[in-house]
Design an enzyme around this catalytic site. Structure first.
Site, PDB file in Angstrom:
ATOM      1  N   GLU A 201      -6.411   6.840  -1.009  1.00 52.08           N
ATOM      2  CA  GLU A 201      -6.514   5.560  -0.188  1.00 52.08           C
ATOM      3  C   GLU A 201      -7.090   4.166  -0.671  1.00 52.08           C
ATOM      4  O   GLU A 201      -6.728   3.175  -0.519  1.00 52.08           O
ATOM      5  CB  GLU A 201      -6.770   6.215   1.401  1.00 52.08           C
TER       6      GLU A 201
ATOM      7  N   HIS B 258       0.763  -1.252  -0.120  1.00 55.51           N
ATOM      8  CA  HIS B 258       0.032  -0.194  -0.030  1.00 55.51           C
ATOM      9  C   HIS B 258       1.061   1.355  -0.141  1.00 55.51           C
ATOM     10  O   HIS B 258       0.685   2.335  -0.752  1.00 55.51           O
ATOM     11  CB  HIS B 258      -0.971  -0.040   1.373  1.00 55.51           C
ATOM     12  N   GLU B 259       1.944   1.188   0.625  1.00 52.25           N
ATOM     13  CA  GLU B 259       2.729   2.495   0.930  1.00 52.25           C
ATOM     14  C   GLU B 259       3.539   2.538  -0.432  1.00 52.25           C
ATOM     15  O   GLU B 259       3.679   3.606  -1.000  1.00 52.25           O
ATOM     16  CB  GLU B 259       3.824   2.397   2.260  1.00 52.25           C
TER      17      GLU B 259
ATOM     18  N   HIS C 170       1.719   4.249  -3.118  1.00 55.80           N
ATOM     19  CA  HIS C 170       1.859   5.959  -2.752  1.00 55.80           C
ATOM     20  C   HIS C 170       3.181   6.488  -3.389  1.00 55.80           C
ATOM     21  O   HIS C 170       2.983   7.768  -4.150  1.00 55.80           O
ATOM     22  CB  HIS C 170       1.775   6.414  -1.291  1.00 55.80           C
TER      23      HIS C 170
END
Length: 652
Positions: A254, A173-174, A177
């Site tokens: 998100e 997930h990071e 980004h």
């Protein structure tokens, strides 16, 4: 939507964000002008009407107020952005983070570092700095301006309460980004909000000044008090709306990051499980740091307590995120406080790669279609096969060498070894040169690791470079400058630098320094096309020892980019400074033009429909320099000869 479309959208979102904040600043200027006019009318005992602003203040004063407000906000924003100029490291350290790449403490930190390294290698990016936040909450963040200065932050609760699949989901997930261009936007939001907040702080100081003022003029003191109170209201009103903008932007990103994490890990249970544990954990995801609110939009899950009516919620509700990831979820949160730690030592060792061919040798190759598919679909979004192959590449590195990559002295030795080439006599001369110019401790590490490095598979060179990056970033400035000078001397030791050597050097410098010379590039018209032609010419000469075959390869690449045919520069014209400049100019291309260049490079490299292993390495090096990290490409066969290595004349 692929990586390049995400990057293009990120640029447009940045413009939209700046536009929204500009509108907020204009509204603040208008409100401040009205306030000033009302105070003047009050001090003169006049009735106030907005239509009388020009008469009450004079238009010169109105312009002065506008410029003053804009200057205060601009200077406040620039000050904050200057504080965060170090990128992700500044954010992590402000939250009390400790870097664990060089010396992880305990098995949980080692496992976390291993998960981050696997994701980095599989996606073709340098291993980012990993910071541990000593907080029991389950949370994480990615911060930085671009992949080369990105950091991953993980809390103590995150690395200890989550199992490996859940931790991999959070890390993926990071990474999304990082890939989707969110990090730069996040830091800009922090700077812009700080600039608006400065107005409120200025009002607070004026209020204190009016309270302690010894002036006998009650009307003057009242005016000072009114200005201070008005500026506080204006500043915090601006911050209120700024936070609304920040929250709205963050919530949508998100959902995208959750979906991307599933795409990277091919496992929706991991990230969904992490979110469920947050919901069932007494510490939740709320961070204790005093600076937590400033970076609230950067976290994996909300780092703050719920705000009024969730207006300032930077993340969607947990239940909504989980339902999108796991439609069969029954709404139950596990009681994490009563469960044992998610971490286990045996789990870390259970990371075997099944059904994957051995690591590529120097003669391995890939088809042109494989490479084009990788450019279109796998940049920052590796496939199952590429993830498995990347993991296998990491496992192919001996454990002692991996540990050495985490040490600043040994990491320098590993890079020196990768840059040493040629026959036995030339390597001996390079070793003698290093004995004269390198640190004795570095040479001892090179001697100790020599036997294992000699047996290292050729396909692991970029992997090893990526592993060394965090340790090399930890060098003191003087140590780094000595290391860089030694590296250049080593490359120039035989008077020429081959293109594959340049590729390794460029990947390393891009990871450690980014592109510091871009501001000195000429913006002349046609510079991007000239840069593309020069890169294609260098690639054509690298794979074709004779001029005619290089010319045909060059023209094939030009046709792929729909560029006019121009004469092929000679191999003597392909100097390293010119090649560096061409790549730097190409990096400034709009995102949607970069895949065209990368596919043209692959087309130029084709020999009977096959791209050789060293050519793949070169393509990945160029892609990395264009800020388009390409994952390792699993080879198809080992029957094609390695690409030629045309030497590049070294000129200063």
């Amino acid at each position: 939507m692929n990586f390049f479309e995400y990057q293009d959208r990120a640029k447009r979102n940045t413009g939209l964000l700046v536009g929204l904040f500009t509108l907020a600043v204009l509204l603040l200027i208008g409100i401040t002008t009205l306030l000033a006019a009302a105070l003047v009318a009050y001090s003169q005992g006049l009735d106030f009407s907005p239509a009388q602003i020009g008469q009450l203040l004079g238009w010169d004063t109105v312009v002065t107020i506008a410029l003053s407000i804009a200057a205060v906000i601009g200077l406040g924003s620039l000050y904050k952005l200057r504080q965060l100029a170090a990128g992700g490291r500044a954010v992590a350290e402000s939250l009390g983070g400790r870097k664990i790449n060089i010396a992880p403490h305990g098995d949980a930190e080692k496992r976390a570092l291993n998960v981050v390294e696997e994701m980095a290698i599989a996606s073709g990016t340098p291993v980012p700095d990993v910071y541990l936040i000593e907080d029991d909450a389950i949370n994480a963040f990615a911060a930085g301006y671009k992949p080369s200065d990105a950091v991953i932050g993980l809390t103590r609760g995150c690395i200890e309460k989550l199992n490996r699949d859940e931790l991999a989901g959070v890390v993926a997930h990071e990474f999304s980004h990082i890939f989707n261009g969110d990090m730069r936007l996040n830091i800009r939001i922090v700077g812009l909000l700080h600039g608006i907040l400065i107005i409120g702080m200025l009002g607070y100081w004026l209020l204190r000044g009016s309270h302690f003022s010894s002036s006998r003029d009650n009307r003057g003191r009242t005016a000072l008090f009114g200005i201070g109170a008005g500026l506080m209201v204006i500043g915090y009103t601006g911050t209120f709306f700024g936070n609304l903008i920040k929250s709205a932007v963050s919530r949508q990103r998100e959902f995208l990051a959750d979906a991307s994490a599933v795409q990277y890990t091919r496992n929706n249970r991991g990230i969904a499980g992490a979110l469920k544990k947050i919901g069932g954990y007494s510490a939740g995801s709320e961070l204790a740091s005093s600076n937590a609110a400033e970076f609230s939009h950067m976290y994996f899950a909300s780092g703050l307590k719920k705000s009024f009516a969730n207006l300032f919620a930077t993340h969607p509700p947990l239940a909504e995120r989980i339902a999108r990831l796991d439609p069969q979820w029954n709404g139950h949160f596990p009681n994490v406080d009563k469960e044992p730690l998610g971490f286990s030592v045996t789990e870390q060792q259970n990371a075997q790669v099944m059904g994957i061919a051995p690591v590529a040798s120097a003669s391995s190759s890939a088809s042109l279609q494989q490479v084009i598919d990788a450019v279109d679909n796998s940049i920052c979004s590796p496939s199952d096969q590429q993830v498995a192959y990347g993991r296998q590449l990491l496992q192919a590195v001996p454990e002692a060498v991996k540990q050495a990559a985490h040490d600043p002295f040994a990491a320098r030795a590993l890079v020196y070894h990768l840059m040493m080439h040629g026959d036995q006599q030339h390597r001996k001369q390079q070793h003698q040169l290093l004995q004269k110019i390198a640190h004795p401790a570095v040479m001892r590490e090179l001697q100790r690791l020599g036997p294992q490095l000699r047996d290292l598979a050729a396909g692991t060179r970029l992997v090893l470079l990526d592993l060394c990056v965090p340790a090399l970033k930890a060098l003191a400035p003087q140590q780094y400058q000595v290391f860089k000078r030694n590296l250049i001397k080593l490359l120039r030791s035989d008077g020429v630098v081959e293109l594959w050597e340049w590729a390794l050097y460029r990947v390393l410098m891009h990871a450690l320094e980014g592109s510091p010379d871009r501001q000195r590039l000429s913006p002349k018209g046609g510079a991007e096309k000239d840069a593309a032609r020069f890169i294609l010419a260098a690639v054509a000469h690298a794979g074709n020892p004779d001029y005619l075959s290089a010319k045909r390869a060059y023209e094939t690449g030009l046709n792929a980019m729909q560029l006019n045919i121009t004469p092929l520069p000679t191999s003597a014209d392909i100097t390293l400074p010119r090649l560096d400049k061409a790549v730097a100019i190409a990096a400034l291309m709009p995102p949607l033009k970069k895949p065209v260049l990368l596919k043209a490079i692959a087309t130029t490299m084709v020999h009977d429909g096959i791209v050789a292993a060293e050519e793949i390495e070169l393509l990945r090096a160029v892609a990395d320099s264009l800020d388009c990290p390409m994952p390792p490409i699993a080879p198809t066969t080992a029957t094609t000869a390695a690409a030629g290595t045309t030497a590049v004349t070294e000129r200063t």
